[in-house]
Scaffold this motif. Structure first.
Motif: not given
Length: 137
Positions: A75-92
């Motif tokens: 469904q829709g656009e896949v929500v992902t995180i970059g491998a080098d993104d910081e933990a704060e971005e994961i939480l957000r």
């Protein structure tokens, strides 16, 4: 600061978009997981498929899991995180999209999954509590 690459579960196994919901359920059982990334023939991420999706959208709707394609459940656009993104971005990202699992990509390549449990093990309790509250409301 901790990155997604440091806390993710590596080697995420995909279910092919042309494979069936039954294939996905069997793969989830073999791997002991509740979700699988859906990958297309181009090896790009198309979505996430959860055990709940199979129950509600296939079985609950009276469809045959041997006939429904995994790709049809994306469904829709896949929500992902970059491998080098910081933990704060994961939480957000998890909080904003109210998701418990994030596929981790490096460029366009799937390299792992960050699950709520990975976050809980890696980050201080107050931040984990805030995440759980945001996802659950």
């Amino acid at each position: 600061m901790t990155t997604a690459r440091e806390i993710m579960t590596p080697d995420a196994t995909c279910i092919g978009a042309k494979e069936t919901a039954l294939d996905a359920a069997k793969k989830m059982t073999e791997l002991g997981v509740g979700a699988l990334p859906i990958c297309g023939t181009d090896e790009r991420l198309k979505g996430m498929l959860t055990d709940r999706d199979i129950v509600v959208k296939v079985l609950g709707a009276g469809n045959d899991p041997a006939q429904v394609k995994a790709g049809d459940l994306a469904q829709g656009e896949v929500v992902t995180i970059g491998a080098d993104d910081e933990a704060e971005e994961i939480l957000r990202t998890m909080s904003r999209h109210k998701v418990r699992r994030l596929p981790v990509i490096d460029g366009h390549t799937l390299v792992g999954i960050v699950a709520q449990a990975d976050v809980a093990r890696a980050l201080p309790d107050p931040k984990v509590g805030d995440l759980l509250e945001a996802i659950s409301t």
